[in-house]
Every structure is written in C-alpha cells, then in structure tokens.
Design a protein around this motif. Structure first.
Motif, short mmCIF file in Angstrom:
data_model
loop_
_atom_site.label_atom_id
_atom_site.label_comp_id
_atom_site.label_asym_id
_atom_site.label_seq_id
_atom_site.Cartn_x
_atom_site.Cartn_y
_atom_site.Cartn_z
N CYS A 53 -50.61 -109.61 -34.23
CA CYS A 53 -49.37 -109.04 -34.75
C CYS A 53 -48.22 -109.41 -33.82
N SER A 54 -47.02 -109.05 -34.20
CA SER A 54 -45.84 -109.36 -33.39
C SER A 54 -45.30 -108.15 -32.65
N VAL A 55 -45.84 -106.98 -32.92
CA VAL A 55 -45.34 -105.74 -32.29
C VAL A 55 -46.24 -105.37 -31.11
N PRO A 56 -45.66 -104.98 -29.97
CA PRO A 56 -46.48 -104.58 -28.82
C PRO A 56 -47.31 -103.33 -29.12
N LEU A 57 -48.55 -103.33 -28.69
CA LEU A 57 -49.45 -102.20 -28.85
C LEU A 57 -49.95 -101.78 -27.48
N ARG A 58 -50.42 -100.54 -27.36
CA ARG A 58 -50.97 -100.08 -26.09
C ARG A 58 -52.36 -99.49 -26.32
N VAL A 59 -53.21 -99.62 -25.34
CA VAL A 59 -54.57 -99.07 -25.42
C VAL A 59 -54.48 -97.56 -25.65
N GLY A 60 -55.26 -97.07 -26.58
CA GLY A 60 -55.27 -95.65 -26.92
C GLY A 60 -54.33 -95.28 -28.06
N GLN A 61 -53.44 -96.18 -28.44
CA GLN A 61 -52.49 -95.92 -29.53
C GLN A 61 -53.24 -95.83 -30.85
N ARG A 62 -52.82 -94.90 -31.72
CA ARG A 62 -53.40 -94.80 -33.05
C ARG A 62 -52.62 -95.69 -34.01
N ILE A 63 -53.36 -96.37 -34.88
CA ILE A 63 -52.82 -97.22 -35.92
C ILE A 63 -53.22 -96.60 -37.25
N PHE A 64 -52.26 -96.43 -38.15
CA PHE A 64 -52.53 -95.79 -39.44
C PHE A 64 -52.55 -96.85 -40.53
N PHE A 65 -53.69 -96.99 -41.19
CA PHE A 65 -53.84 -97.99 -42.24
C PHE A 65 -53.16 -97.48 -43.51
N LYS A 66 -52.34 -98.33 -44.11
CA LYS A 66 -51.67 -97.99 -45.36
C LYS A 66 -52.72 -97.98 -46.48
N GLU A 67 -52.49 -97.19 -47.49
CA GLU A 67 -53.46 -97.03 -48.57
C GLU A 67 -53.26 -98.02 -49.72
N ASP A 68 -52.38 -98.99 -49.54
CA ASP A 68 -52.08 -99.91 -50.64
C ASP A 68 -52.69 -101.29 -50.45
N HIS A 69 -53.93 -101.34 -49.94
CA HIS A 69 -54.62 -102.61 -49.76
C HIS A 69 -55.55 -102.84 -50.94
N PRO A 70 -55.24 -103.79 -51.80
CA PRO A 70 -56.05 -103.97 -53.00
C PRO A 70 -57.46 -104.49 -52.71
N GLU A 71 -57.68 -105.20 -51.59
CA GLU A 71 -58.99 -105.78 -51.33
C GLU A 71 -59.90 -104.91 -50.48
N TRP A 72 -59.35 -103.95 -49.71
CA TRP A 72 -60.14 -103.22 -48.73
C TRP A 72 -59.91 -101.72 -48.85
N GLU A 73 -60.92 -100.96 -48.44
CA GLU A 73 -60.79 -99.52 -48.30
C GLU A 73 -60.98 -99.19 -46.83
N PHE A 74 -59.88 -98.99 -46.11
CA PHE A 74 -59.92 -98.70 -44.69
C PHE A 74 -59.93 -97.20 -44.44
N PRO A 75 -60.41 -96.77 -43.25
CA PRO A 75 -60.27 -95.37 -42.90
C PRO A 75 -58.79 -95.04 -42.71
N LYS A 76 -58.48 -93.76 -42.52
CA LYS A 76 -57.06 -93.37 -42.37
C LYS A 76 -56.42 -94.00 -41.14
N HIS A 77 -57.17 -94.10 -40.03
CA HIS A 77 -56.57 -94.66 -38.83
C HIS A 77 -57.63 -95.29 -37.93
N GLY A 78 -57.13 -96.00 -36.91
CA GLY A 78 -57.96 -96.61 -35.89
C GLY A 78 -57.28 -96.44 -34.55
N ILE A 79 -58.01 -96.79 -33.49
CA ILE A 79 -57.50 -96.65 -32.13
C ILE A 79 -57.53 -98.01 -31.45
N VAL A 80 -56.42 -98.39 -30.81
CA VAL A 80 -56.34 -99.66 -30.08
C VAL A 80 -57.25 -99.56 -28.86
N MET A 81 -58.23 -100.46 -28.77
CA MET A 81 -59.20 -100.44 -27.66
C MET A 81 -58.84 -101.45 -26.58
N TRP A 82 -58.24 -102.56 -26.95
CA TRP A 82 -57.80 -103.58 -25.99
C TRP A 82 -56.66 -104.36 -26.61
#
Length: 97
Positions: A53-82
C-alpha cells in the motif's frame, strides 16, 4: 481457514495488467473518506494477508476490511504484525482477527 471466495478468481499476479488484486480498507472504525485506502493483496493464507500500500502502517494497528468486496468474505478487521518500506511502497503482514 482461508476467507471464503464468492467467485473463483485466481490470486496470482495478472500478467496483462501487472497488478495484484486490490481491496478497500479503513484505518479506523470511522469509515470516513480520509480513512479509506486501497491495498494490493500479495498473498493470503489461513492466518492473514500480505499487502502492499502507499499509506504508512504501524505494528499493532487495526485494519478494518470494507464489506463491499465482491470476490472475498473477510473478517471485520485484522492487526498489522510487521511492516517495511520497499521501493517507495509499504509492505505489511496483517493477521486476521
């Protein structure tokens, strides 16, 4: 277990477009336009995804998956590990939460 696919679309890099599949995420629970960002999926497994991606991320930050992905069913969020910077873009590993 991988997130269920709605359609069978290969995850491999598209040789014609030279791009990886992209999805929209929010960097906070507030889903305002400023918090929405497009990320490229580099790989995916049972535990999470590797992204670029082009946006800086930090370890431990939560990422929220949008619900408008036609190909995938993602969980509500994930955590940046590295994360690291590579040729002007950010690479990161996100664990599904």
């Amino acid at each position: 277990m991988l997130p269920p696919r709605k359609n069978r679309i290969p995850l491999e890099k598209d040789p014609e477009a030279a791009t990886f599949p992209t999805i929209m995420v929010a960097l906070s629970e507030n889903s305002s336009v400023e918090n929405n960002h497009e990320i490229s999926i580099l790989d995916i497994n049972n535990a999470g995804i590797g992204i670029a991606c082009s946006v800086p991320l930090r370890v431990g930050q939560r990422i929220f998956f949008k619900e408008d992905h036609p190909e995938w069913e993602f969980p509500k969020h994930g955590i940046v590990m590295w994360t690291f910077k590579n040729s002007g873009e950010i690479r990161a590993g996100i664990k599904f939460a």
